[in-house]
Write a protein that holds these residues in place. Structure first.
Motif, PDB file in Angstrom:
ATOM      1  N   MET A  23      52.962  26.552  71.950  1.00  0.00           N
ATOM      2  CA  MET A  23      52.345  27.599  71.129  1.00  0.00           C
ATOM      3  C   MET A  23      51.892  27.045  69.774  1.00  0.00           C
ATOM      4  N   GLN A  24      52.684  26.153  69.189  1.00  0.00           N
ATOM      5  CA  GLN A  24      52.307  25.568  67.900  1.00  0.00           C
ATOM      6  C   GLN A  24      51.102  24.638  68.032  1.00  0.00           C
ATOM      7  N   PHE A  25      50.987  23.958  69.160  1.00  0.00           N
ATOM      8  CA  PHE A  25      49.779  23.163  69.407  1.00  0.00           C
ATOM      9  C   PHE A  25      48.561  24.081  69.461  1.00  0.00           C
ATOM     10  N   GLY A  26      48.729  25.245  70.089  1.00  0.00           N
ATOM     11  CA  GLY A  26      47.631  26.210  70.142  1.00  0.00           C
ATOM     12  C   GLY A  26      47.242  26.716  68.767  1.00  0.00           C
ATOM     13  N   TYR A  27      48.236  27.010  67.918  1.00  0.00           N
ATOM     14  CA  TYR A  27      47.953  27.465  66.556  1.00  0.00           C
ATOM     15  C   TYR A  27      47.283  26.372  65.727  1.00  0.00           C
ATOM     16  N   ALA A  28      47.682  25.128  65.959  1.00  0.00           N
ATOM     17  CA  ALA A  28      47.041  24.025  65.237  1.00  0.00           C
ATOM     18  C   ALA A  28      45.563  23.931  65.601  1.00  0.00           C
ATOM     19  N   GLY A  29      45.264  24.046  66.903  1.00  0.00           N
ATOM     20  CA  GLY A  29      43.870  24.037  67.330  1.00  0.00           C
ATOM     21  C   GLY A  29      43.085  25.193  66.753  1.00  0.00           C
ATOM     22  N   MET A  30      43.730  26.378  66.638  1.00  0.00           N
ATOM     23  CA  MET A  30      43.064  27.538  66.055  1.00  0.00           C
ATOM     24  C   MET A  30      42.681  27.286  64.602  1.00  0.00           C
ATOM     25  N   SER A  31      43.577  26.652  63.850  1.00  0.00           N
ATOM     26  CA  SER A  31      43.282  26.374  62.440  1.00  0.00           C
ATOM     27  C   SER A  31      42.086  25.438  62.303  1.00  0.00           C
ATOM     28  N   ILE A  32      42.031  24.421  63.145  1.00  0.00           N
ATOM     29  CA  ILE A  32      40.935  23.452  63.061  1.00  0.00           C
ATOM     30  C   ILE A  32      39.613  24.079  63.490  1.00  0.00           C
ATOM     31  N   ILE A  33      39.604  24.696  64.674  1.00  0.00           N
ATOM     32  CA  ILE A  33      38.359  25.270  65.187  1.00  0.00           C
ATOM     33  C   ILE A  33      37.922  26.458  64.342  1.00  0.00           C
ATOM     34  N   ILE A 253      29.863  26.475  67.958  1.00  0.00           N
ATOM     35  CA  ILE A 253      31.284  26.435  67.624  1.00  0.00           C
ATOM     36  C   ILE A 253      31.852  27.824  67.392  1.00  0.00           C
ATOM     37  N   THR A 254      31.015  28.782  66.957  1.00  0.00           N
ATOM     38  CA  THR A 254      31.513  30.133  66.710  1.00  0.00           C
ATOM     39  C   THR A 254      31.969  30.806  68.007  1.00  0.00           C
ATOM     40  N   LEU A 255      31.204  30.609  69.082  1.00  0.00           N
ATOM     41  CA  LEU A 255      31.591  31.162  70.375  1.00  0.00           C
ATOM     42  C   LEU A 255      32.852  30.482  70.892  1.00  0.00           C
ATOM     43  N   LEU A 256      32.921  29.157  70.763  1.00  0.00           N
ATOM     44  CA  LEU A 256      34.101  28.420  71.198  1.00  0.00           C
ATOM     45  C   LEU A 256      35.342  28.868  70.436  1.00  0.00           C
ATOM     46  N   ALA A 257      35.201  29.043  69.121  1.00  0.00           N
ATOM     47  CA  ALA A 257      36.335  29.457  68.296  1.00  0.00           C
ATOM     48  C   ALA A 257      36.816  30.850  68.688  1.00  0.00           C
ATOM     49  N   THR A 258      35.885  31.761  68.968  1.00  0.00           N
ATOM     50  CA  THR A 258      36.246  33.120  69.346  1.00  0.00           C
ATOM     51  C   THR A 258      36.988  33.151  70.671  1.00  0.00           C
ATOM     52  N   ILE A 259      36.471  32.438  71.667  1.00  0.00           N
ATOM     53  CA  ILE A 259      37.109  32.423  72.991  1.00  0.00           C
ATOM     54  C   ILE A 259      38.467  31.727  72.924  1.00  0.00           C
ATOM     55  N   TYR A 260      38.529  30.589  72.260  1.00  0.00           N
ATOM     56  CA  TYR A 260      39.782  29.835  72.159  1.00  0.00           C
ATOM     57  C   TYR A 260      40.866  30.670  71.471  1.00  0.00           C
ATOM     58  N   SER A 261      40.528  31.260  70.333  1.00  0.00           N
ATOM     59  CA  SER A 261      41.515  32.039  69.588  1.00  0.00           C
ATOM     60  C   SER A 261      41.963  33.266  70.371  1.00  0.00           C
ATOM     61  N   GLY A 262      41.006  33.905  71.080  1.00  0.00           N
ATOM     62  CA  GLY A 262      41.362  35.076  71.863  1.00  0.00           C
ATOM     63  C   GLY A 262      42.296  34.745  73.009  1.00  0.00           C
ATOM     64  N   LEU A 263      41.982  33.678  73.749  1.00  0.00           N
ATOM     65  CA  LEU A 263      42.782  33.306  74.919  1.00  0.00           C
ATOM     66  C   LEU A 263      44.132  32.727  74.522  1.00  0.00           C
ATOM     67  N   ILE A 264      44.112  31.726  73.654  1.00  0.00           N
ATOM     68  CA  ILE A 264      45.310  30.949  73.359  1.00  0.00           C
ATOM     69  C   ILE A 264      46.185  31.594  72.298  1.00  0.00           C
ATOM     70  N   SER A 292      53.110  22.811  63.497  1.00  0.00           N
ATOM     71  CA  SER A 292      51.653  22.938  63.465  1.00  0.00           C
ATOM     72  C   SER A 292      51.070  22.385  62.173  1.00  0.00           C
ATOM     73  N   VAL A 293      51.875  22.375  61.099  1.00  0.00           N
ATOM     74  CA  VAL A 293      51.391  21.817  59.826  1.00  0.00           C
ATOM     75  C   VAL A 293      51.086  20.337  59.980  1.00  0.00           C
ATOM     76  N   VAL A 294      52.022  19.625  60.573  1.00  0.00           N
ATOM     77  CA  VAL A 294      51.833  18.188  60.769  1.00  0.00           C
ATOM     78  C   VAL A 294      50.637  17.928  61.682  1.00  0.00           C
ATOM     79  N   LEU A 295      50.510  18.731  62.730  1.00  0.00           N
ATOM     80  CA  LEU A 295      49.397  18.563  63.669  1.00  0.00           C
ATOM     81  C   LEU A 295      48.062  18.812  62.983  1.00  0.00           C
ATOM     82  N   VAL A 296      47.970  19.895  62.208  1.00  0.00           N
ATOM     83  CA  VAL A 296      46.713  20.215  61.514  1.00  0.00           C
ATOM     84  C   VAL A 296      46.390  19.157  60.471  1.00  0.00           C
ATOM     85  N   MET A 297      47.414  18.648  59.795  1.00  0.00           N
ATOM     86  CA  MET A 297      47.203  17.626  58.776  1.00  0.00           C
ATOM     87  C   MET A 297      46.595  16.362  59.393  1.00  0.00           C
TER      88      MET A 297
END
Length: 360
Positions: A23-33, A253-264, A292-297
């Protein structure tokens, strides 16, 4: 038989850790995207409305099939809790988080979210959802570990130190100009993210409470996402009134970010954290947010060209230490509760044996 039992026991022990780490990997990806999409000019308010609408549509079929035999009746009390959960999480928490991240950076925003375990720990303690024995080492470890985590987050955000000249983080003129503009609003962004963390802690706590009377994780996830999409749409319409272009989604990227955040991050993350909270409580789920902080960093330095400094690296190390202290205390609690339950079973068995002897 004993080997099969030990494997099952090991699986049950490892499963919650594995799920919250994923789940934290998913949140890290959400922050980046999400940060990348915001840099492209996407409205964070519209983004959140679309995000939860997608999550509700995707999770609903799973809820219908898997929860059809165990979904309790939706009472007015449960509905009111769902509306409040959606207000605290999808609406207040995420709108403030994304707006604060727009004024700062992805790693800064995610680092500030490390106050969530502290807020959640305090709320759970006050409401009786988390037992803390201050005179025992494991209780002191949880309290001290939470404080260490907050100190680590402060080090990451307030202490700079020498910069690390990473070759892959150089040469992005657009990102440098964006960061220069963001520095002027660093205080505003930090306050927004702090407020979002407080709201997010309330979201976790209230979800844990609601699951006790409505123990159907998938169905509850769908209800939260539906209400979150409705409430977020009302807010987005009010803020983006007279700006219809804010609702347009392009194949980028806006469509990708919306789908990724919604699903994950809204769909499956709400479901995962609900299931883990039923077993381990809300503090266990939020304790992993420093990961997720370390991952996003790290990832942010590659994708968003965000620079690293000594303060962020030291802060990340301190955060990990605090995380392990909290998890150590939680593991000791789990061991004691398991041993207590085993004692109850043995006592019951002994009573049955004595009764049988008396009858014979």
């Amino acid at each position: 038989m004993s080997m099969e039992y030990s494997k099952t026991q090991l699986y049950n022990e490892v499963k919650p850790y594995f799920l919250v780490i994923i789940m934290q990997f998913g949140y890290a990806g959400m922050s980046i995207i999400g940060k990348y999409a915001l840099n492209k000019g996407m409205s964070e308010h519209v983004f959140i409305a679309y995000q939860h609408a997608i999550a509700a549509v995707v999770i609903a079929p799973f809820a219908i099939v898997l929860d059809r035999k165990r979904t309790p009746k939706l009472t007015f009390c449960v509905f009111a809790k769902v509306a409040l959960i959606a207000l605290l999480g999808p609406v207040i928490n995420q709108n403030l988080f994304y707006t604060g991240m727009k004024y700062t950076t992805a790693s800064f925003a995610r680092a500030m979210c490390n106050v969530i375990p502290a807020f959640s720990f305090a709320m759970a303690w006050i409401l009786g959802l988390e037992k803390v024995y201050l005179r025992r080492l494991r209780g002191e470890a949880k309290v001290f570990g939470t404080m260490v985590t907050v100190v680590g987050a402060l080090l990451m955000t307030l202490v700079k130190g020498p910069m690390f000249n990473l070759p892959w983080a150089n040469g992005n003129a657009h990102q440098e100009s964006t960061n220069a503009a963001n520095k002027q609003d660093i205080t505003k962004g930090a306050l927004m993210i702090l407020a979002s963390s407080l709201s997010g802690s309330g979201f976790f706590i209230l979800q844990a409470i609601t699951l006790k009377t409505y123990p159907a994780e998938l169905s509850l996830t769908v209800l939260i996402c539906l209400m979150g999409s409705l409430e977020s749409t009302i807010l987005a319409l009010a803020i983006e009134w007279g700006n219809p272009t804010a609702w347009s989604i392009h194949f980028d990227i806006t469509l990708l970010a919306t789908i990724y955040s919604g699903l994950i991050c809204s769909g499956f993350a709400f479901y995962i954290q609900g299931g883990v909270m039923k077993e381990r409580g809300p503090v266990f789920v939020t304790a992993f947010s420093p990961l997720s902080v370390v991952l996003v960093m790290i990832i942010g330095s590659f994708i968003l060209s965000e620079t690293l400094n000594m303060g962020r690296v030291i802060g990340a190390v301190v955060i990990v230490v605090g995380l392990y202290l909290v998890l150590w205390g939680k593991s000791k609690d789990q061991l004691e509760s398991t041993s207590d339950s085993d004692k109850v079973v043995l006592t019951a068995q002994n009573m049955d044996t004595m009764n049988e002897r008396k009858t014979t």
